[in-house]
Design a protein around this motif. Sequence first.
Motif, mmCIF file in Angstrom:
data_model
loop_
_atom_site.group_PDB
_atom_site.id
_atom_site.type_symbol
_atom_site.label_atom_id
_atom_site.label_comp_id
_atom_site.label_asym_id
_atom_site.label_seq_id
_atom_site.Cartn_x
_atom_site.Cartn_y
_atom_site.Cartn_z
ATOM 1 N N CYS A 123 -0.689 -10.571 -4.799
ATOM 2 C CA CYS A 123 0.123 -10.355 -5.995
ATOM 3 C C CYS A 123 -0.161 -11.539 -6.915
ATOM 4 N N ALA B 102 4.561 -5.684 -0.238
ATOM 5 C CA ALA B 102 4.722 -7.114 -0.503
ATOM 6 C C ALA B 102 6.180 -7.392 -0.842
ATOM 7 N N HIS C 154 7.992 -4.198 -2.412
ATOM 8 C CA HIS C 154 7.408 -3.165 -3.255
ATOM 9 C C HIS C 154 6.123 -2.664 -2.613
#
Length: 139
Positions: A107, A78, A66
Amino acid sequence: MLHLKKNEILSNKSVRATENRLSVLGAFLHYQKPINLKTIRDYVEGIDRVTLFRILSLFESKKIIHKIVLENGLIYFAICNEKCSSDFGCTHTHVHFLCNVCEDVSCLEVDAFPTVNHPGFSFSSLSINASGTCVNCSE
Ligand SMILES: [Zn+2]
Ligand SMILES: [Zn+2]
Ligand SMILES: [Zn+2]
Protein backbone atom coordinates in the motif's frame (compact mmCIF):
# COMPACT_ATOMS: atom_id res chain seq x y z
CA MET A 1 1.83 -5.32 24.33
CA LEU A 2 0.82 -6.62 20.94
CA HIS A 3 -2.22 -8.23 22.53
CA LEU A 4 -3.24 -4.89 23.95
CA LYS A 5 -2.92 -3.22 20.60
CA LYS A 6 -5.05 -5.87 18.91
CA ASN A 7 -7.83 -5.41 21.46
CA GLU A 8 -7.66 -1.69 20.96
CA ILE A 9 -7.97 -1.96 17.16
CA LEU A 10 -11.05 -4.15 17.49
CA SER A 11 -12.74 -1.96 20.09
CA ASN A 12 -12.03 1.19 18.06
CA LYS A 13 -14.08 -0.36 15.25
CA SER A 14 -16.75 -1.68 17.62
CA VAL A 15 -15.86 -5.32 17.07
CA ARG A 16 -15.97 -7.66 20.05
CA ALA A 17 -12.66 -9.40 20.63
CA THR A 18 -12.68 -13.18 20.37
CA GLU A 19 -9.68 -15.49 20.34
CA ASN A 20 -10.10 -16.20 16.60
CA ARG A 21 -10.55 -12.56 15.64
CA LEU A 22 -7.48 -11.59 17.63
CA SER A 23 -5.39 -14.21 15.94
CA VAL A 24 -6.52 -13.23 12.42
CA LEU A 25 -5.75 -9.60 13.25
CA GLY A 26 -2.39 -10.80 14.52
CA ALA A 27 -1.46 -11.97 11.02
CA PHE A 28 -1.84 -8.42 9.70
CA LEU A 29 0.19 -6.89 12.52
CA HIS A 30 2.84 -9.56 12.09
CA TYR A 31 3.41 -9.10 8.37
CA GLN A 32 2.83 -5.32 8.22
CA LYS A 33 2.01 -5.54 4.51
CA PRO A 34 -0.81 -6.80 2.31
CA ILE A 35 -1.18 -10.57 2.62
CA ASN A 36 -3.16 -13.19 0.76
CA LEU A 37 -5.51 -15.82 2.06
CA LYS A 38 -2.87 -18.54 2.10
CA THR A 39 -0.54 -16.44 4.25
CA ILE A 40 -3.37 -15.71 6.68
CA ARG A 41 -4.37 -19.38 6.86
CA ASP A 42 -0.81 -20.50 7.47
CA TYR A 43 -0.45 -17.91 10.21
CA VAL A 44 -3.67 -18.63 12.09
CA GLU A 45 -3.63 -22.45 11.71
CA GLY A 46 -6.55 -24.21 13.28
CA ILE A 47 -9.28 -21.76 12.28
CA ASP A 48 -11.54 -23.47 9.79
CA ARG A 49 -12.21 -21.99 6.38
CA VAL A 50 -15.76 -20.86 7.05
CA THR A 51 -14.85 -19.09 10.28
CA LEU A 52 -11.90 -17.41 8.62
CA PHE A 53 -14.02 -16.13 5.74
CA ARG A 54 -16.59 -14.85 8.20
CA ILE A 55 -13.93 -12.97 10.18
CA LEU A 56 -12.40 -11.47 7.05
CA SER A 57 -15.74 -10.24 5.78
CA LEU A 58 -16.58 -8.81 9.21
CA PHE A 59 -13.20 -7.04 9.30
CA GLU A 60 -13.82 -5.75 5.81
CA SER A 61 -17.26 -4.38 6.59
CA LYS A 62 -15.97 -2.75 9.78
CA LYS A 63 -13.06 -1.25 7.84
CA ILE A 64 -10.42 -2.98 9.91
CA ILE A 65 -9.00 -4.32 6.67
CA HIS A 66 -9.51 -3.58 2.99
CA LYS A 67 -9.47 -5.98 0.08
CA ILE A 68 -7.08 -5.55 -2.82
CA VAL A 69 -7.92 -7.16 -6.15
CA LEU A 70 -4.93 -7.16 -8.45
CA GLU A 71 -5.15 -7.11 -12.22
CA ASN A 72 -4.06 -10.74 -12.35
CA GLY A 73 -7.11 -11.59 -10.23
CA LEU A 74 -5.17 -12.33 -7.07
CA ILE A 75 -6.75 -11.08 -3.86
CA TYR A 76 -4.88 -9.55 -0.94
CA PHE A 77 -5.98 -7.99 2.30
CA ALA A 78 -4.34 -5.10 4.12
CA ILE A 79 -4.96 -3.35 7.40
CA CYS A 80 -6.87 -0.05 7.35
CA ASN A 81 -5.97 3.07 9.29
CA GLU A 82 -7.86 4.18 12.41
CA LYS A 83 -9.88 6.71 10.46
CA CYS A 84 -11.47 4.19 8.12
CA SER A 85 -14.94 3.37 9.43
CA SER A 86 -18.03 1.49 8.36
CA ASP A 87 -19.90 4.82 8.39
CA PHE A 88 -17.54 6.84 6.24
CA GLY A 89 -15.66 4.17 4.34
CA CYS A 90 -11.96 4.04 3.72
CA THR A 91 -10.07 7.28 4.13
CA HIS A 92 -6.72 6.14 2.78
CA THR A 93 -5.51 7.51 -0.50
CA HIS A 94 -2.91 5.07 -1.65
CA VAL A 95 -2.17 2.93 -4.66
CA HIS A 96 -1.66 -0.82 -4.59
CA PHE A 97 1.68 -1.73 -5.99
CA LEU A 98 2.71 -5.16 -7.24
CA CYS A 99 6.44 -5.77 -7.61
CA ASN A 100 7.14 -7.67 -10.81
CA VAL A 101 10.34 -9.09 -9.38
CA CYS A 102 9.53 -10.34 -5.84
CA GLU A 103 5.72 -10.27 -6.25
CA ASP A 104 5.29 -8.37 -3.00
CA VAL A 105 2.23 -6.13 -2.78
CA SER A 106 2.41 -2.76 -1.00
CA CYS A 107 0.00 0.00 0.00
CA LEU A 108 1.81 3.15 -1.14
CA GLU A 109 0.85 6.68 -0.16
CA VAL A 110 1.36 8.91 -3.18
CA ASP A 111 1.80 12.66 -3.54
CA ALA A 112 -1.24 13.45 -5.61
CA PHE A 113 -3.97 10.88 -5.32
CA PRO A 114 -6.57 11.93 -7.88
CA THR A 115 -10.09 12.94 -7.02
CA VAL A 116 -12.58 11.99 -9.66
CA ASN A 117 -16.08 13.19 -10.42
CA HIS A 118 -18.73 12.93 -13.06
CA PRO A 119 -22.08 14.77 -13.11
CA GLY A 120 -24.78 12.68 -11.50
CA PHE A 121 -22.44 10.01 -10.22
CA SER A 122 -21.29 9.78 -6.64
CA PHE A 123 -18.02 7.97 -6.09
CA SER A 124 -17.52 6.08 -2.86
CA SER A 125 -14.22 4.45 -3.71
CA LEU A 126 -11.38 4.65 -6.16
CA SER A 127 -8.83 1.88 -6.60
CA ILE A 128 -5.53 2.30 -8.34
CA ASN A 129 -3.33 -0.67 -9.08
CA ALA A 130 0.24 -0.16 -10.16
CA SER A 131 3.15 -2.47 -10.85
CA GLY A 132 6.87 -2.16 -11.33
CA THR A 133 9.94 -2.71 -9.22
CA CYS A 134 9.79 -2.24 -5.45
CA VAL A 135 12.42 -0.46 -3.36
CA ASN A 136 14.04 -3.71 -2.25
CA CYS A 137 14.39 -5.02 -5.78
CA SER A 138 15.63 -1.70 -7.22
CA GLU A 139 18.91 -1.79 -5.35
ZN1 LIG B 1 -9.56 1.46 4.92
ZN1 LIG C 1 10.32 -6.45 -5.13
ZN1 LIG D 1 -4.10 -0.71 0.70
